[in-house]
Design a protein around this motif. Structure first.
Motif, PDB file in Angstrom:
ATOM      1  N   SER A  16      -8.243  26.099   8.182  1.00 43.70           N
ATOM      2  CA  SER A  16      -7.579  24.899   8.685  1.00 43.70           C
ATOM      3  C   SER A  16      -6.564  24.444   7.656  1.00 43.70           C
ATOM      4  N   THR A  17      -5.636  23.651   8.099  1.00 46.14           N
ATOM      5  CA  THR A  17      -4.708  23.038   7.158  1.00 46.14           C
ATOM      6  C   THR A  17      -4.716  21.541   7.378  1.00 46.14           C
ATOM      7  N   GLY A  18      -4.382  20.852   6.334  1.00 44.94           N
ATOM      8  CA  GLY A  18      -4.229  19.401   6.432  1.00 44.94           C
ATOM      9  C   GLY A  18      -3.001  19.015   5.647  1.00 44.94           C
ATOM     10  N   SER A  19      -2.339  17.994   6.110  1.00 45.11           N
ATOM     11  CA  SER A  19      -1.205  17.543   5.310  1.00 45.11           C
ATOM     12  C   SER A  19      -1.189  16.030   5.278  1.00 45.11           C
ATOM     13  N   TYR A  20      -0.474  15.524   4.294  1.00 41.96           N
ATOM     14  CA  TYR A  20      -0.403  14.079   4.140  1.00 41.96           C
ATOM     15  C   TYR A  20       1.042  13.632   4.060  1.00 41.96           C
ATOM     16  N   GLN A  21       1.345  12.654   4.887  1.00 37.32           N
ATOM     17  CA  GLN A  21       2.644  12.006   4.794  1.00 37.32           C
ATOM     18  C   GLN A  21       2.399  10.521   4.603  1.00 37.32           C
ATOM     19  N   THR A  22       3.210   9.917   3.777  1.00 33.20           N
ATOM     20  CA  THR A  22       3.012   8.505   3.465  1.00 33.20           C
ATOM     21  C   THR A  22       3.338   7.634   4.667  1.00 33.20           C
ATOM     22  N   PRO A  23       2.781   6.426   4.710  1.00 34.36           N
ATOM     23  CA  PRO A  23       3.089   5.514   5.825  1.00 34.36           C
ATOM     24  C   PRO A  23       4.552   5.083   5.773  1.00 34.36           C
ATOM     25  N   ARG A  24       5.130   4.871   6.922  1.00 37.61           N
ATOM     26  CA  ARG A  24       6.545   4.486   6.957  1.00 37.61           C
ATOM     27  C   ARG A  24       6.746   3.048   7.417  1.00 37.61           C
ATOM     28  N   ASP A  25       5.695   2.383   7.867  1.00 37.84           N
ATOM     29  CA  ASP A  25       5.845   1.018   8.369  1.00 37.84           C
ATOM     30  C   ASP A  25       5.229   0.025   7.397  1.00 37.84           C
ATOM     31  N   ASP A  26       5.880  -1.070   7.215  1.00 33.24           N
ATOM     32  CA  ASP A  26       5.298  -2.214   6.499  1.00 33.24           C
ATOM     33  C   ASP A  26       4.918  -1.900   5.060  1.00 33.24           C
ATOM     34  N   VAL A  27       5.545  -0.905   4.461  1.00 34.39           N
ATOM     35  CA  VAL A  27       5.178  -0.574   3.094  1.00 34.39           C
ATOM     36  C   VAL A  27       6.107  -1.261   2.093  1.00 34.39           C
ATOM     37  N   HIS A  28       7.337  -1.448   2.499  1.00 37.24           N
ATOM     38  CA  HIS A  28       8.331  -1.982   1.566  1.00 37.24           C
ATOM     39  C   HIS A  28       9.423  -2.706   2.326  1.00 37.24           C
ATOM     40  N   GLY A  29      10.286  -3.368   1.583  1.00 39.00           N
ATOM     41  CA  GLY A  29      11.405  -4.084   2.179  1.00 39.00           C
ATOM     42  C   GLY A  29      12.567  -3.160   2.489  1.00 39.00           C
ATOM     43  N   GLU A  30      13.537  -3.670   3.243  1.00 41.36           N
ATOM     44  CA  GLU A  30      14.649  -2.832   3.696  1.00 41.36           C
ATOM     45  C   GLU A  30      15.898  -3.040   2.847  1.00 41.36           C
ATOM     46  N   TYR A  31      15.744  -3.534   1.639  1.00 38.24           N
ATOM     47  CA  TYR A  31      16.905  -3.733   0.769  1.00 38.24           C
ATOM     48  C   TYR A  31      17.121  -2.480  -0.083  1.00 38.24           C
ATOM     49  N   ARG A  32      18.319  -2.376  -0.676  1.00 42.22           N
ATOM     50  CA  ARG A  32      18.632  -1.212  -1.507  1.00 42.22           C
ATOM     51  C   ARG A  32      17.700  -1.188  -2.725  1.00 42.22           C
ATOM     52  N   GLY A  33      16.968  -0.099  -2.889  1.00 40.50           N
ATOM     53  CA  GLY A  33      16.002   0.003  -3.986  1.00 40.50           C
ATOM     54  C   GLY A  33      14.605  -0.421  -3.564  1.00 40.50           C
ATOM     55  N   GLY A  34      14.492  -0.914  -2.338  1.00 45.14           N
ATOM     56  CA  GLY A  34      13.197  -1.419  -1.876  1.00 45.14           C
ATOM     57  C   GLY A  34      12.137  -0.350  -1.708  1.00 45.14           C
ATOM     58  N   THR A  35      12.580   0.912  -1.687  1.00 47.82           N
ATOM     59  CA  THR A  35      11.603   1.994  -1.535  1.00 47.82           C
ATOM     60  C   THR A  35      11.003   2.405  -2.881  1.00 47.82           C
ATOM     61  N   ILE A  36      11.670   2.036  -3.975  1.00 48.97           N
ATOM     62  CA  ILE A  36      11.221   2.521  -5.283  1.00 48.97           C
ATOM     63  C   ILE A  36      10.190   1.548  -5.855  1.00 48.97           C
ATOM     64  N   GLY A  37       8.998   2.038  -5.999  1.00 51.60           N
ATOM     65  CA  GLY A  37       7.878   1.186  -6.383  1.00 51.60           C
ATOM     66  C   GLY A  37       6.927   0.994  -5.216  1.00 51.60           C
ATOM     67  N   ALA A  38       7.369   1.449  -4.019  1.00 51.27           N
ATOM     68  CA  ALA A  38       6.494   1.360  -2.848  1.00 51.27           C
ATOM     69  C   ALA A  38       5.433   2.447  -2.930  1.00 51.27           C
ATOM     70  N   SER A  39       4.214   2.080  -2.554  1.00 53.51           N
ATOM     71  CA  SER A  39       3.102   3.021  -2.605  1.00 53.51           C
ATOM     72  C   SER A  39       2.170   2.736  -1.446  1.00 53.51           C
ATOM     73  N   PRO A  40       1.448   3.745  -0.991  1.00 55.83           N
ATOM     74  CA  PRO A  40       0.474   3.494   0.073  1.00 55.83           C
ATOM     75  C   PRO A  40      -0.629   2.526  -0.365  1.00 55.83           C
ATOM     76  N   ALA A  41      -0.958   2.507  -1.652  1.00 56.74           N
ATOM     77  CA  ALA A  41      -2.045   1.639  -2.122  1.00 56.74           C
ATOM     78  C   ALA A  41      -1.861   1.371  -3.607  1.00 56.74           C
ATOM     79  N   TYR A  42      -2.421   0.264  -4.060  1.00 59.01           N
ATOM     80  CA  TYR A  42      -2.251  -0.142  -5.458  1.00 59.01           C
ATOM     81  C   TYR A  42      -3.606  -0.326  -6.128  1.00 59.01           C
ATOM     82  N   SER A  43      -3.679   0.149  -7.362  1.00 60.90           N
ATOM     83  CA  SER A  43      -4.887  -0.080  -8.164  1.00 60.90           C
ATOM     84  C   SER A  43      -4.710  -1.363  -8.970  1.00 60.90           C
TER      85      SER A  43
END
Lengths: 334, 795
Positions: B601-628
């Motif tokens: 079998s195979t499994g793959s993981y793709q990160t969530p695309r909704d509600d993870v970060h803001g829509e401003y320039r640079g808003g994706t950098i620092g976004a993570s599925p979960a935080y410790s």
């Protein structure tokens, strides 16, 4: 990896054979014992030498012997054996302590007293790779003409960094060398000269056999103190031995040996202070004395001004220990 | 010592059997016994040895390179220079400013200029000395101030803005208005120094082209996939003609997370000579390759209400980048973007500028880009607590951001065990009875932090999964897991085995993990940004569940029951409702193989695309599925005569969601705390630079030459020994996050952050002296005490 350049290793089984090898190959020869200083220096191409004469199989260079008046320590005695030896711990505790603070357990197991006495001087501008020294443009001890520690300086001021030397001097140790010209004895204090490129007055033809230390009178006590950033591994950044002679808390004589300065330790006699009480006031006075008479240079790592301040503190603390006072000033004993 | 651990269980309707158990690493014994094979242990028939010639100048133009004398030497098989591999690359595709070997100019002492392959390393070294390079020496810029002040002396001619590699300015809310409204404003200036990873194993690479023309590169890397891509680009060989294998790695910590000159050199020389080529760094070369912690100069202004609520954070940072970009674009964003939790900021603004300097390139070291700002903010909070006469733990509680919420810079926070972390260290250190009451010379300090469990986006734009795992079962009862993951000692292979064993009902020893071989394994992006447990763990979970379902279905068919009535655990398939009805797991696998044919079998993981970060320039950098989340308390004693600081105890509590392997999590906590402690009190990647700041930065350089490392060995780059290291107490907090496998989040980097400010806050508690310029050093303590005596510092 850093490669060890090729060399010839001679492994004599008698002292006569050893000095014959030394005479045959001098000056392109060194004595090797544990190799913990020599081999890294060869890897860095800081020491370039073709012949090494091992003392590993020379029995008379190993071990500690006690006579009624002296302790004789063979030059090839390991630093760990020195630190652990019961006679040394009993009669020369500051030497045993100094040996116990050298390097790491592995280095103490390999390294020897003779090797520590002959330890090459250290400097931030020389204990570096070839690339580094090339980038610097060399120095008096490398391939250049300029001293980076003392701008305009004509002599190499690399630092004596041997932990055993200050207590050996404080205890009045005598070194015994042999060459094809016979045996020579000299106080350890006189073994060093103000030239960081070759600071030990032991000729390339000579073999250091042993040091002999007179058993101290009960009125003589020595404390060795070392400061380095880490509790293990590091060479001293400040290195002092304080010897106080005296009974009933009154000084009759002594000396302070300060190392980790230039190529030669600074020895300050305390005989002129005879009659003073051994107390906090003396601690302050001797601190001031070394402040005035010894000055760490920016040759080994760390801020030289702080090392100067630290040297004073370590002297004060040594005196406090000898005076039976707490190490730290009373104000801090909250 | 362990503080606590209390997992709650459920999988297939049964308690966990492997997850959360106190197992070790199945592959640990080989490493301990000296049997593990590192890259340098590879010896191939007819193998040649490569050495790299490096620049003795910090900044110079290359006028000419004459390799003829080197090539003429007996035993030399090939020499390579930069013009043979001119393609520009960079781990971040937007900033390709590196070349395998320097082409027109060198930019730091140690920049690679040429390389030799010879039958022995000694001959290669000797041949390098015969290469004649003519340089035109340029003015070296070794401080960020000098680099900014000399925009026309460009370290990279192609750079648009002088020597600025990146500037990020982002604002959220009205900082000026909030500062004006604040009851208390704390302003502080902080200097964070450089430090490096100092992994035990130096970088090493071996390359070979086989008879079919397949180029195989073995390398001590933590990003085999990115290495694969960059090799293809620089060597102009298609990716399907390259195989990248990562053997056992002896530590990386971020220092092996991008391609290095030696990989290109070994590969190119193997291509030129038709023989295998090995290149192994010296320790000095490891220090020169660097990519360690960026020195930061930071100015922070923070506004508070009288109750201690944070109204505004205004941060300005100058990052000393060194000669190349490395991950610097991300570092510059991280310097501000990762500060938005665990506290609520009513308003936030940051302005971060990274500049090129003629020094070894800085990059990602454990806690990439966020350890430095965390130091500043946590000391700011301590100063505020003092000024407001609030317990610093209470002040942090009052600002807690909560869970299932959004930060001011619009990152989605899922589970959040920060309060539990604070409570754990508060209790373990006996804080309430001891804080502020230890007498002069001894003190306690607290700090908190957060970190990402992987970056939400790959560093190159793609919709491909971040991680893929393939699992095969067969009639032997053995489970084989194939993954592109990079185990660098942290135990990612153990993690995959735990996930697979848990789902498939086998023991840890029954799982073989085959990892980090691009010919055998699906792609995983690598061991960086604390991404592997969450991402590869999820991919593995998906593949394992798929197979477990088939096995349970086959067993259910045999038993005439429902699939849900069959559970797999402890090398058995058994009835959920009747433990006496079971078969051996091998027999269960056989039933499944009979039913479905060969099992894979195979499994793959793709990160969530909704509600993870803001829509401003640079808003994706620092976004993570979960935080410790993490909290530290440090206890120190200070000798006021010498200035010596002794760190006595450090308590750390870390919310990793779910501890799949508690022993490994504790190892990550202890290792992180040790590393953070080391860089706080002594480690310093120090490049000589004249015109050092006068704000207390260490003046131990002396005369010499700008651009030279003050240390090029592990003797002079001082890391704490066992004797220097305090008692470490590792506490695990588990707040499962729905996005992590079994709820797991990261544990490899978070526990480093707040140890640094906790120590400095403890020093203040001990003697009332602030160390705002790192590292802590006795002369700074003494200077602080002198200032105190003359009425200098207050909070």
């Amino acid at each position: 990896m850093l490669r060890l350049p090729p060399f010839a290793l001679h492994q004599p089984t008698t002292v006569a054979e050893a000095i014959a090898h030394l005479a045959a190959h001098a000056p392109d020869v060194r004595v090797i014992s544990g190799g913990t200083d020599l081999l890294p220096n060869m890897k860095l191409a800081q020491t370039r030498i073709q012949h090494l004469v091992s003392v590993k199989f020379l029995e008379e260079l190993h071990g500690v012997t006690r006579t009624a008046t002296h302790l004789r320590i063979g030059a090839a005695t390991s630093l760990q054996d020195l630190a652990d030896d019961e006679d040394v711990r009993e009669t020369l505790p500051a030497l045993a302590f100094a040996a116990s603070r050298i390097g790491s357990p592995q280095i103490r197991k390999m390294g020897t007293l003779g090797g520590n006495i002959s330890l090459d001087t250290r400097c931030r501008y020389i204990n570096q790779t070839e690339l580094w020294r090339e980038a610097l443009g060399g120095c008096l001890k490398s391939h250049g003409t300029e001293c980076h520690v003392v701008p305009g300086g004509q002599g190499c001021v690399a630092s004596l960094s041997a932990d055993t030397v200050p207590p050996l001097i404080a205890y009045g140790a005598i070194a015994e060398m042999v060459s094809d010209k016979g045996i020579r004895r000299a106080p350890v204090q006189d073994l060093f000269q103000q030239d960081g490129t070759w600071h030990v007055r032991i000729a390339r033809e000579e073999l250091l056999l042993a040091v002999e230390i007179p058993l101290p009178e009960p009125t003589t006590r020595v404390v060795y103190r070392k400061w380095a950033v880490r509790q293990s591994i590091d060479f001293p950044l400040v290195s002092v031995a304080v010897r106080l002679d005296g009974a009933d808390g009154v000084l009759t004589g002594g000396s302070i040996v300060v190392s980790a300065l230039g190529p030669r330790p600074r020895v300050l006699s305390l005989n002129a202070m005879a009659g003073r009480k051994i107390d906090e006031e003396l601690a302050q006075a001797l601190g001031q004395l070394v402040y005035d008479r010894a000055r760490p240079l920016p040759n080994i790592p760390y801020d030289a001004e702080y090392r100067r301040e630290r040297m004073v503190i370590e002297v004060r603390r040594a005196v406090r220990v000898l005076a039976g006072l707490p190490e730290r000033p009373l104000a801090q004993q909250a | 010592m362990t503080l606590s651990s209390k997992p709650e269980n459920s999988s297939q309707g049964r308690p966990y059997t492997v997850v959360g158990a106190r197992h070790g690493k199945p592959d640990a014994l080989d490493a301990m016994a000296g049997l593990a094979k590192y890259t340098d242990d590879i010896a191939l028939p007819r193998m040649l040895y490569a050495r790299i010639l490096r620049s003795p100048h910090a900044h110079a133009r290359i006028v000419s390179i004459d390799t003829s004398a080197a090539e003429a030497m007996e035993g030399v098989h090939a020499v390579v220079v930069g013009e043979e591999m001119p393609a520009r690359y960079g781990v971040i595709p937007w900033t390709p400013d590196e070349q395998a070997l320097a082409v027109d100019k060198v930019r730091y002492v140690g920049d690679a200029v040429a390389a030799v392959a010879a039958i022995s390393e000694d001959i290669a070294i000797a041949a390098c000395k015969r290469i004649v390079v003519q340089y035109e020496v340029l003015e070296a810029l070794t401080t960020p101030e000098a680099a900014l002040a000399n925009p026309h002396n460009k370290i990279h001619e192609a750079n648009k803005h002088g020597n600025v590699t990146k500037q990020v300015q982002l604002a959220f809310g009205d900082v000026d208005a909030q500062l004006a409204a604040a009851d208390l404003v704390i302003e502080g200036h902080y200097a964070y120094h450089g430090s490096t990873h100092a992994a035990l194993e130096p970088h090493c690479s071996v390359a070979h082209v086989d008879g079919r023309g397949l180029l195989t590169v073995w390398s001590a890397t933590q990003v085999p996939h990115y290495l694969h891509r960059e090799l293809a680009k620089v060597l102009e060989v298609p990716t399907h003609k390259i195989r990248v294998i990562q053997p056992q790695v002896g530590g990386a910590f971020g220092g092996k997370s991008e391609p290095f000159d030696l990989e290109f050199v070994a590969a190119k020389l193997a291509m030129k000579t038709g023989r295998p080529v090995k290149c192994l760094y010296t320790r000095e070369e490891v220090f020169l390759a660097h990519r360690g912690r960026h020195p930061f100069d930071m100015h922070y202004t923070t506004g508070f209400t009288k109750d201690g609520k944070i109204l505004a954070v205004d941060a300005k940072s100058l990052l000393d980048g060194g000669a190349y970009s490395s991950f610097g674009l991300v570092t510059t964003y991280y310097s501000g973007q990762l500060l938005g939790s665990p506290y609520t900021f009513a308003s936030y603004r940051f302005d971060s500028t990274r500049v090129y300097t003629n020094k070894p390139a800085c990059g990602p070291k454990r806690g990439h880009g966020s350890v430095q700002p965390r130091f500043a903010i946590e000391v700011q909070l301590d100063k505020a607590a003092r000024a407001l006469k609030l317990d610093p733990i209470e002040l942090r509680r009052r600002n807690f951001i909560g869970e299932n919420t959004t930060t001011i810079n619009e990152f989605h926070i899922g589970s959040n065990g920060f309060l539990e972390c604070l409570a754990l260290v508060e209790k373990a250190s006996d804080w309430k009875a001891r804080y502020g009451k230890l007498g002069r010379g001894r003190g306690l300090g607290v700090a908190g932090s957060t970190y990402i469990s992987g970056t939400n986006y790959c560093i190159y734009p793609t919709d491909l999964p971040q991680s893929g795992v393939q699992i095969c079962l067969d009639r032997s009862g053995r489970v084989r897991v194939f993954a592109g993951t990079s185990d660098i000692g942290q135990g990612s292979s153990t993690m995959l085995a735990v996930v697979a064993a848990e789902e498939l009902g086998v023991h840890l020893d029954d799982v073989r993990v085959i990892a980090a071989d691009s010919d055998l394994c699906p792609v995983d992006l690598g061991s960086y940004s604390s991404r592997v447990t969450l991402m590869a763990g999820n991919a593995c979970l998906s593949a394992a569940r798929d197979l477990a379902s088939k096995v349970r279905q086959a067993v259910a068919k045999k038993w005439g029951c429902q699939k849900r009535d069959v559970i797999l655990a402890d090398r058995r398939a058994q009835r959920l409702d009747d433990p006496d009805v079971f078969i051996d797991i091998t027999d269960a696998f056989i039933l499944a193989e009979v039913e479905f044919g060969t099992l894979g079998s195979t499994g793959s993981y793709q990160t969530p695309r909704d509600d993870v970060h803001g829509e401003y320039r640079g808003g994706t950098i620092g976004a993570s599925p979960a935080y410790s989340f993490t909290a530290h308390i440090a206890e120190v004693s200070v000798d006021e005569e010498t200035g010596d600081v002794r760190v006595e105890n450090i308590w750390c509590a870390h919310d990793c969601g779910r501890a799949l392997s508690p022993v490994l999590v504790e190892g990550q906590i202890e290792g992180s705390v040790y590393m953070g402690f080391g860089e706080t009190v002594m480690e310093h990647h120090h490049v000589m630079a004249s015109g050092l700041r006068t704000d207390g930065a260490r003046r131990d350089t002396g005369p010499g030459k700008d651009g030279l490392l003050a240390h090029s060995s592990l003797l002079d780059y001082r890391m704490p020994t066992t004797l220097d290291t305090p008692n470490l107490y590792a506490g695990i907090v588990e707040k499962p996050d729905p996005r992590g496998p079994f709820g797991a989040k990261e544990a490899g980097e978070g526990p480093l952050h707040s140890v640094v400010p906790a120590i400095c806050n403890a020093i203040f508690d001990a003697i009332g002296v602030r160390i705002d310029s790192l590292p802590v050093a006795p002369e700074k303590i003494l200077a602080g005490l002198r200032a105190q005596r003359s009425g200098g510092q207050s909070c």
